[in-house]
Scaffold this motif. Sequence first.
Motif, PDB file in Angstrom:
ATOM      1  N   VAL A   1     -59.723  37.434   4.379  1.00  0.00           N
ATOM      2  CA  VAL A   1     -60.222  37.955   3.095  1.00  0.00           C
ATOM      3  C   VAL A   1     -60.188  39.478   3.036  1.00  0.00           C
ATOM      4  O   VAL A   1     -60.612  40.070   2.047  1.00  0.00           O
ATOM      5  N   ALA A   2     -59.696  40.100   4.100  1.00  0.00           N
ATOM      6  CA  ALA A   2     -59.701  41.572   4.130  1.00  0.00           C
ATOM      7  C   ALA A   2     -58.429  42.157   3.508  1.00  0.00           C
ATOM      8  O   ALA A   2     -58.206  43.359   3.558  1.00  0.00           O
ATOM      9  N   ASP A   3     -57.588  41.313   2.920  1.00  0.00           N
ATOM     10  CA  ASP A   3     -56.353  41.821   2.316  1.00  0.00           C
ATOM     11  C   ASP A   3     -56.650  42.388   0.925  1.00  0.00           C
ATOM     12  O   ASP A   3     -57.798  42.507   0.516  1.00  0.00           O
ATOM     13  N   ALA A   4     -55.573  42.723   0.196  1.00  0.00           N
ATOM     14  CA  ALA A   4     -55.778  43.327  -1.122  1.00  0.00           C
ATOM     15  C   ALA A   4     -55.878  42.268  -2.218  1.00  0.00           C
ATOM     16  O   ALA A   4     -55.870  42.586  -3.399  1.00  0.00           O
ATOM     17  N   GLY A   5     -56.006  41.001  -1.803  1.00  0.00           N
ATOM     18  CA  GLY A   5     -56.001  39.900  -2.778  1.00  0.00           C
ATOM     19  C   GLY A   5     -57.284  39.815  -3.589  1.00  0.00           C
ATOM     20  O   GLY A   5     -58.114  40.723  -3.564  1.00  0.00           O
ATOM     21  N   PRO A   6     -57.426  38.702  -4.337  1.00  0.00           N
ATOM     22  CA  PRO A   6     -58.564  38.551  -5.247  1.00  0.00           C
ATOM     23  C   PRO A   6     -59.911  38.698  -4.549  1.00  0.00           C
ATOM     24  O   PRO A   6     -60.058  38.342  -3.370  1.00  0.00           O
ATOM     25  N   ARG A   7     -60.899  39.185  -5.320  1.00  0.00           N
ATOM     26  CA  ARG A   7     -62.234  39.320  -4.709  1.00  0.00           C
ATOM     27  C   ARG A   7     -62.944  37.964  -4.657  1.00  0.00           C
ATOM     28  O   ARG A   7     -63.803  37.732  -3.833  1.00  0.00           O
ATOM     29  N   LEU A   8     -62.535  37.027  -5.537  1.00  0.00           N
ATOM     30  CA  LEU A   8     -63.188  35.717  -5.579  1.00  0.00           C
ATOM     31  C   LEU A   8     -62.310  34.688  -4.875  1.00  0.00           C
ATOM     32  O   LEU A   8     -61.116  34.570  -5.186  1.00  0.00           O
ATOM     33  N   ARG A   9     -62.864  33.940  -3.927  1.00  0.00           N
ATOM     34  CA  ARG A   9     -62.051  32.968  -3.174  1.00  0.00           C
ATOM     35  C   ARG A   9     -62.809  31.663  -2.984  1.00  0.00           C
ATOM     36  O   ARG A   9     -63.964  31.676  -2.560  1.00  0.00           O
ATOM     37  N   ILE A  10     -62.103  30.583  -3.209  1.00  0.00           N
ATOM     38  CA  ILE A  10     -62.661  29.258  -2.918  1.00  0.00           C
ATOM     39  C   ILE A  10     -62.388  28.961  -1.437  1.00  0.00           C
ATOM     40  O   ILE A  10     -61.237  29.017  -0.991  1.00  0.00           O
ATOM     41  N   ALA A  11     -63.436  28.656  -0.690  1.00  0.00           N
ATOM     42  CA  ALA A  11     -63.282  28.433   0.756  1.00  0.00           C
ATOM     43  C   ALA A  11     -63.185  26.942   1.063  1.00  0.00           C
ATOM     44  O   ALA A  11     -64.038  26.159   0.652  1.00  0.00           O
ATOM     45  N   ASP A  12     -62.158  26.584   1.800  1.00  0.00           N
ATOM     46  CA  ASP A  12     -62.051  25.202   2.298  1.00  0.00           C
ATOM     47  C   ASP A  12     -63.085  24.970   3.390  1.00  0.00           C
ATOM     48  O   ASP A  12     -63.380  25.870   4.185  1.00  0.00           O
ATOM     49  N   ALA A  13     -63.641  23.774   3.438  1.00  0.00           N
ATOM     50  CA  ALA A  13     -64.505  23.373   4.568  1.00  0.00           C
ATOM     51  C   ALA A  13     -64.660  21.866   4.510  1.00  0.00           C
ATOM     52  O   ALA A  13     -65.007  21.308   3.466  1.00  0.00           O
ATOM     53  N   GLU A  14     -64.380  21.230   5.641  1.00  0.00           N
ATOM     54  CA  GLU A  14     -64.480  19.762   5.695  1.00  0.00           C
ATOM     55  C   GLU A  14     -65.587  19.283   6.622  1.00  0.00           C
ATOM     56  O   GLU A  14     -65.979  18.130   6.556  1.00  0.00           O
ATOM     57  N   THR A  15     -66.031  20.170   7.509  1.00  0.00           N
ATOM     58  CA  THR A  15     -67.034  19.753   8.502  1.00  0.00           C
ATOM     59  C   THR A  15     -68.127  20.818   8.592  1.00  0.00           C
ATOM     60  O   THR A  15     -67.946  21.954   8.117  1.00  0.00           O
TER      61      THR A  15
ATOM     62  N   ARG B   1     -60.758  20.847   0.221  1.00  0.00           N
ATOM     63  CA  ARG B   1     -59.493  20.873   0.961  1.00  0.00           C
ATOM     64  C   ARG B   1     -58.419  21.411   0.016  1.00  0.00           C
ATOM     65  O   ARG B   1     -58.293  20.922  -1.108  1.00  0.00           O
ATOM     66  N   ASP B   2     -57.714  22.458   0.454  1.00  0.00           N
ATOM     67  CA  ASP B   2     -56.702  23.115  -0.383  1.00  0.00           C
ATOM     68  C   ASP B   2     -57.260  23.478  -1.763  1.00  0.00           C
ATOM     69  O   ASP B   2     -56.576  23.344  -2.785  1.00  0.00           O
ATOM     70  N   GLY B   3     -58.523  23.864  -1.795  1.00  0.00           N
ATOM     71  CA  GLY B   3     -59.135  24.289  -3.065  1.00  0.00           C
ATOM     72  C   GLY B   3     -59.624  23.145  -3.932  1.00  0.00           C
ATOM     73  O   GLY B   3     -60.291  23.373  -4.938  1.00  0.00           O
ATOM     74  N   ASP B   4     -59.300  21.900  -3.549  1.00  0.00           N
ATOM     75  CA  ASP B   4     -59.756  20.734  -4.324  1.00  0.00           C
ATOM     76  C   ASP B   4     -61.079  20.226  -3.756  1.00  0.00           C
ATOM     77  O   ASP B   4     -61.235  20.120  -2.536  1.00  0.00           O
ATOM     78  N   LEU B   5     -61.990  19.850  -4.643  1.00  0.00           N
ATOM     79  CA  LEU B   5     -63.282  19.305  -4.198  1.00  0.00           C
ATOM     80  C   LEU B   5     -63.228  17.779  -4.208  1.00  0.00           C
ATOM     81  O   LEU B   5     -62.775  17.162  -5.193  1.00  0.00           O
ATOM     82  N   PHE B   6     -63.683  17.193  -3.109  1.00  0.00           N
ATOM     83  CA  PHE B   6     -63.735  15.731  -2.984  1.00  0.00           C
ATOM     84  C   PHE B   6     -65.183  15.281  -2.848  1.00  0.00           C
ATOM     85  O   PHE B   6     -65.981  15.931  -2.165  1.00  0.00           O
ATOM     86  N   VAL B   7     -65.512  14.165  -3.490  1.00  0.00           N
ATOM     87  CA  VAL B   7     -66.857  13.593  -3.424  1.00  0.00           C
ATOM     88  C   VAL B   7     -66.713  12.212  -2.779  1.00  0.00           C
ATOM     89  O   VAL B   7     -66.129  11.308  -3.373  1.00  0.00           O
ATOM     90  N   HIS B   8     -67.221  12.097  -1.559  1.00  0.00           N
ATOM     91  CA  HIS B   8     -67.042  10.860  -0.785  1.00  0.00           C
ATOM     92  C   HIS B   8     -65.574  10.400  -0.815  1.00  0.00           C
ATOM     93  O   HIS B   8     -65.275   9.233  -1.088  1.00  0.00           O
ATOM     94  N   GLY B   9     -64.683  11.332  -0.585  1.00  0.00           N
ATOM     95  CA  GLY B   9     -63.264  11.016  -0.461  1.00  0.00           C
ATOM     96  C   GLY B   9     -62.512  10.927  -1.783  1.00  0.00           C
ATOM     97  O   GLY B   9     -61.287  10.793  -1.808  1.00  0.00           O
ATOM     98  N   VAL B  10     -63.221  11.004  -2.885  1.00  0.00           N
ATOM     99  CA  VAL B  10     -62.573  10.873  -4.205  1.00  0.00           C
ATOM    100  C   VAL B  10     -62.481  12.260  -4.849  1.00  0.00           C
ATOM    101  O   VAL B  10     -63.459  13.018  -4.828  1.00  0.00           O
ATOM    102  N   PRO B  11     -61.304  12.616  -5.430  1.00  0.00           N
ATOM    103  CA  PRO B  11     -61.236  13.931  -6.085  1.00  0.00           C
ATOM    104  C   PRO B  11     -62.321  14.046  -7.168  1.00  0.00           C
ATOM    105  O   PRO B  11     -62.619  13.069  -7.856  1.00  0.00           O
TER     106      PRO B  11
END
Length: 415
Positions: free
Chosen positions: A184-198, A124-134
């Motif tokens: 991701v089709a913009d001119a921004g970085p080629r590497l991106r961290i993708a958010d996903a919660e479900t 979420r917002d680039g942060d990784l959570f493990v069972h709800g804990v950062p």
Amino acid sequence: MQLGVIADDYTGATDLAGMLVRAGFRAIQHLGVPDDGASSDADVVVVALKSRSIPAAEAVEQSLAAARWLRARSADRLYFKYCSTFDSTDRGNIGPVATALADLVGAERVLFAPSVPENGRVVRDGDLFVHGVPLAESPMRDHPINPMRESDLRRVLAAQVDEPVGAVPLAAVRDGAEAVRAAVADAGPRLRIADAETDGDLDALALALADAPLLTGAAGLSAALGRVVLTRDAAADALVLPDGPAAVLSGSCSAATRRQVALHRAAHPAFEVDVHRIVAGEPVVEEAVAFVAEHLDERPLVYSSSDPEVVAAVQAELGIEASSLAIEAAFARIAAGIAREGVRRIVVAGGETSGAVVNGLGVRALAIGAEVDPGVPWTVALDGDRVGLLLKSGNFGGDDIFDRSLDLTEGSVRA
Ligand SMILES: Nc1ncnc2c1ncn2[C@@H]1O[C@H](COP(=O)(O)OP(=O)(O)OP(=O)(O)O)[C@@H](O)[C@H]1O
Ligand SMILES: O=C(O)[C@@H](O)C(=O)CO
């Protein structure tokens, strides 16, 4: 072959393969870069490396060799599997391996999606959570080899590469595959961290990446590919687990494994591998093998799993690499020794430990069966003595997984 996978450790590889087998796909897992004649006859062909903790240049070389082997066997879609807790260090190799693979296949964008909601890992917002804990506050902060002390994956990845790292925000993911592609089709970085919660978020990412030559993530994104992109064309083969004596080998010091070890130790004979005695040249391996032979029908446990304070003290005294290598070399020889004593099913806890054990057994390929717990399937060696192997990631599995997996009958592990 619909998916060619390069995994950075052996248990991580079985995690991914087990989830796709659950969904009805046929999977084979090679241990190390296979020989030219090795089989690629499966929907999902995994080349598992033991590269998570090695220097980046070596990890890149091995990963490229695995990718070339897969591509020579018509793998148009490559998947780089790393840990759902993004296990790596500032000198780690997730970034270097991913960019080298991207250059090989001409991928313009590389998304990093380690979420596995089923196992409590979300981004979420680039942060990784493990069972709800950062991540940085989870038990991963005390990992023996790659303590994770930063939860923001953009920072973790940026420390490993010479280029900026961007994001795919949850808002775009929730708007679906087209929105992800647009984001991701913009001119921004080629590497991106993708958010996903479900799982639904992972499905949107998988659809957005359906034609991408390279995907990267843990087992969650590959399971999503299985749901929304890959097609099944043949039933999975039946997997017959060998009968006979069983033992548990545990070099994992992860919190989940320590609970599993404590429970198993309370009900079965147990032998503790003492790293000081190994380093002093004492016959620890021979003692462990004799111990297992003596308790062959009692599901004996051989373990080095210890609490973080004990591990930290050992590492301060002997060095991180030296202590890990000594223990892993001991487990490799113990595995070979107990197989000679007639053990036919081995439960192994820990990715590095599994790598050592499988190498010690001389096994080069595994057939993948049904999972005992999410991400932990039974496997059967396709060469050597055809032992049954349950390679368990450190933080996976219920507290009683050792006994529960050994209670299963042959029929139960048919894929
Ligand atoms: N008592 C100990 N003292 C110091 N190091 C240890 C001890 N016991 C095990 N180790 C080392 O800790 C490492 C544990 O890594 P391993 O990958 O096997 O487990 P894990 O990290 O829990 O599993 P995973 O990689 O699947 O999450 C190994 O290199 C092992 O040799
Ligand atoms: O992704 C995971 O968490 C596991 O497959 C693993 O790689 C743990 O080491």
